[in-house]
Motif scaffolding. Structure first.
Motif, PDB file in Angstrom:
ATOM      1  N   THR A  47      37.648  32.236  38.243  1.00 28.20           N
ATOM      2  CA  THR A  47      38.366  32.792  39.177  1.00 28.20           C
ATOM      3  C   THR A  47      37.066  33.183  40.188  1.00 28.20           C
ATOM      4  O   THR A  47      37.032  32.952  41.456  1.00 28.20           O
ATOM      5  CB  THR A  47      39.144  34.031  39.105  1.00 28.20           C
ATOM      6  OG1 THR A  47      40.187  33.522  38.320  1.00 28.20           O
ATOM      7  CG2 THR A  47      39.828  34.367  40.490  1.00 28.20           C
ATOM      8  N   LEU A  48      36.220  34.016  39.664  1.00 28.44           N
ATOM      9  CA  LEU A  48      35.036  34.620  40.377  1.00 28.44           C
ATOM     10  C   LEU A  48      34.222  33.339  40.697  1.00 28.44           C
ATOM     11  O   LEU A  48      33.715  33.500  41.914  1.00 28.44           O
ATOM     12  CB  LEU A  48      34.499  35.371  39.352  1.00 28.44           C
ATOM     13  CG  LEU A  48      33.026  36.041  39.988  1.00 28.44           C
ATOM     14  CD1 LEU A  48      33.651  37.054  41.333  1.00 28.44           C
ATOM     15  CD2 LEU A  48      32.283  36.901  38.960  1.00 28.44           C
ATOM     16  N   PHE A  80      43.161  33.075  40.989  1.00 33.78           N
ATOM     17  CA  PHE A  80      43.569  33.723  39.520  1.00 33.78           C
ATOM     18  C   PHE A  80      44.830  33.430  39.149  1.00 33.78           C
ATOM     19  O   PHE A  80      45.008  33.096  37.732  1.00 33.78           O
ATOM     20  CB  PHE A  80      43.514  35.332  39.905  1.00 33.78           C
ATOM     21  CG  PHE A  80      43.633  36.139  38.947  1.00 33.78           C
ATOM     22  CD1 PHE A  80      43.047  35.881  37.695  1.00 33.78           C
ATOM     23  CD2 PHE A  80      44.442  37.331  39.010  1.00 33.78           C
ATOM     24  CE1 PHE A  80      42.928  36.708  36.536  1.00 33.78           C
ATOM     25  CE2 PHE A  80      44.735  38.168  37.754  1.00 33.78           C
ATOM     26  CZ  PHE A  80      43.765  37.763  36.790  1.00 33.78           C
ATOM     27  N   MET A  81      45.814  33.012  39.893  1.00 37.93           N
ATOM     28  CA  MET A  81      47.056  32.675  39.383  1.00 37.93           C
ATOM     29  C   MET A  81      47.077  31.360  38.839  1.00 37.93           C
ATOM     30  O   MET A  81      47.835  31.286  37.468  1.00 37.93           O
ATOM     31  CB  MET A  81      48.055  32.748  40.399  1.00 37.93           C
ATOM     32  CG  MET A  81      48.628  34.173  40.850  1.00 37.93           C
ATOM     33  SD  MET A  81      49.737  34.026  41.986  1.00 37.93           S
ATOM     34  CE  MET A  81      51.155  33.266  41.233  1.00 37.93           C
ATOM     35  N   ALA A 123      42.075  44.534  39.967  1.00 40.98           N
ATOM     36  CA  ALA A 123      41.183  45.542  40.425  1.00 40.98           C
ATOM     37  C   ALA A 123      39.722  45.006  41.034  1.00 40.98           C
ATOM     38  O   ALA A 123      39.139  45.302  42.075  1.00 40.98           O
ATOM     39  CB  ALA A 123      41.199  46.605  39.659  1.00 40.98           C
ATOM     40  N   SER A 124      39.160  44.092  40.024  1.00 38.14           N
ATOM     41  CA  SER A 124      37.684  43.696  40.445  1.00 38.14           C
ATOM     42  C   SER A 124      37.993  42.618  41.905  1.00 38.14           C
ATOM     43  O   SER A 124      37.049  42.826  42.834  1.00 38.14           O
ATOM     44  CB  SER A 124      37.099  42.587  39.577  1.00 38.14           C
ATOM     45  OG  SER A 124      36.829  43.666  38.310  1.00 38.14           O
ATOM     46  N   PHE A 125      38.885  41.988  41.743  1.00 36.63           N
ATOM     47  CA  PHE A 125      38.854  40.957  42.893  1.00 36.63           C
ATOM     48  C   PHE A 125      39.854  41.473  44.144  1.00 36.63           C
ATOM     49  O   PHE A 125      39.742  40.801  45.216  1.00 36.63           O
ATOM     50  CB  PHE A 125      40.019  39.718  42.466  1.00 36.63           C
ATOM     51  CG  PHE A 125      39.579  39.001  41.365  1.00 36.63           C
ATOM     52  CD1 PHE A 125      38.113  38.649  41.279  1.00 36.63           C
ATOM     53  CD2 PHE A 125      40.114  38.526  40.351  1.00 36.63           C
ATOM     54  CE1 PHE A 125      37.617  38.027  40.259  1.00 36.63           C
ATOM     55  CE2 PHE A 125      39.573  37.733  39.334  1.00 36.63           C
ATOM     56  CZ  PHE A 125      38.365  37.550  39.176  1.00 36.63           C
ATOM     57  N   THR A 184      29.490  38.826  42.703  1.00 30.88           N
ATOM     58  CA  THR A 184      29.500  37.236  42.814  1.00 30.88           C
ATOM     59  C   THR A 184      29.234  36.840  41.491  1.00 30.88           C
ATOM     60  O   THR A 184      28.861  37.496  40.533  1.00 30.88           O
ATOM     61  CB  THR A 184      28.336  36.646  43.724  1.00 30.88           C
ATOM     62  OG1 THR A 184      26.974  37.170  42.858  1.00 30.88           O
ATOM     63  CG2 THR A 184      28.428  37.491  45.071  1.00 30.88           C
ATOM     64  N   ALA A 185      29.468  35.400  41.352  1.00 32.34           N
ATOM     65  CA  ALA A 185      29.248  34.768  40.140  1.00 32.34           C
ATOM     66  C   ALA A 185      27.817  34.199  40.140  1.00 32.34           C
ATOM     67  O   ALA A 185      27.338  33.858  41.054  1.00 32.34           O
ATOM     68  CB  ALA A 185      30.119  33.706  39.889  1.00 32.34           C
TER      69      ALA A 185
END
Length: 311
Positions: free
Chosen positions: A192-193, A221-222, A245-247, A255-256
């Protein structure tokens, strides 16, 4: 226990250096270019948790491997996996334990095919580290944890012996009795990230400030959660809440590492982190797949990078 750390880059170099500082029997398997750099400058780690310097770190080249090691710590990038496997293969004996710290799952298939599933543990790490222009390892924050476990679940004498070597070495160690679930949980978060920040070319906070940005992250994310559920490893509610919470953190600079690689024109792990996740999907996605859009974006970057390199 004789430990072979494959590579002395950001991840392997960091954890290997911590183990070396703790008095473990560590040898770094490196390429000639990295070996020459280490001979000249030593192995150096800059970290909020304490700097380390080893003027002459124990190291070897693949051609000089003659005897099996007890534990092989593998933390290469996915696109280097096959070369890494070929390089450390001479160090694998019947009782050698291989501990990969790569993200995703495809590396397990490759390692199992070459060495047998019985020789391969599950593992993951959480750390932000990079190599600077001088080849020194820079630890970017205070996170430096490793989680290991038997892929069949539970605890064994073997995992206890491995944990005894890794514990007390200046980083956080966890032994998971369900390591595959732990690996899936991280994969869902990381995918996701990576897709979100690479697709939008921005950290989480900037994405949330963009019109529709929050919805992009939510849909990604889903989808990633759905793939995990398709493979019988849905994230537990506590993991989902931490990820949300992070997103959802306004002003976040998160960031990734894939975005940093992309912005630097470097290779990326598009197939291993995103493509393989899509390939494991079993349920139908309603509407357009944001995950597939993000994957197409990453593959377009790779195509352009290859074309530019050939020009």
């Amino acid at each position: 226990m004789r430990i072979l750390v494959v590579g002395a880059g950001a991840i392997g170099g960091y954890f290997g250096a911590r183990l070396l500082e703790a008095g473990r029997d560590v040898t770094f398997l490196v390429r000639e270019r990295r070996a020459e750099r280490l001979r000249q400058c030593g192995l150096k780690v800059k970290s909020p948790e304490g700097d380390l310097t080893f003027a002459c770190p124990p190291m070897t080249l693949a051609k000089d491997l003659t005897h099996p090691f007890d534990l092989i710590l593998l933390s290469c990038k996915a696109y280097d996996l096959q070369n890494a496997i070929d390089s450390f293969a001479p160090a694998v004996g019947p009782d050698t334990v291989i501990l990969p710290l790569l993200n995703g799952m495809a590396h397990l298939d490759a390692l199992d095919a070459r060495f047998g599933a019985a020789n391969v543990l599950g593992g993951q790490c959480v750390i932000a580290a990079t190599l600077d222009a001088e080849g020194e390892i820079v630890h970017l924050n205070n996170m430096h944890s490793m989680t290991v476990g038997e892929r069949a679940g539970g605890r064994s004498a073997r995992i206890e012996a491995v944990a005894a070597q890794l514990d007390g070495a200046g980083f956080e160690l966890n032994v998971s009795e369900d390591i595959l679930q732990s690996m899936w949980d991280k994969w869902v978060f990381l995918a996701t990230l990576a897709t979100g920040t690479c697709l939008m070319r921005a950290p989480i906070g900037d994405i949330l400030d963009a019109p529709g940005g929050e919805d992009v992250l939510r849909r990604l994310f889903m989808e990633c959660q759905g793939v995990a559920a398709d493979n019988d490893h849905p994230p537990p509610e506590a993991v989902i809440e931490r990820a949300r919470a992070s997103f959802g953190q306004r002003g976040s600079l998160l960031t990734a590492s894939m975005l940093r690689d992309l912005e630097n024109g470097a290779p990326i792990e598009a197939d291993h982190i995103v493509g393989d996740l899509i390939a494991r999907r079993r349920s139908k996605v309603e509407g357009a797949s944001m995950l597939e859009v993000a994957y197409a974006h990453l593959k377009a970057y790779e195509a352009r990078r290859t074309r530019t390199a050939r020009a």
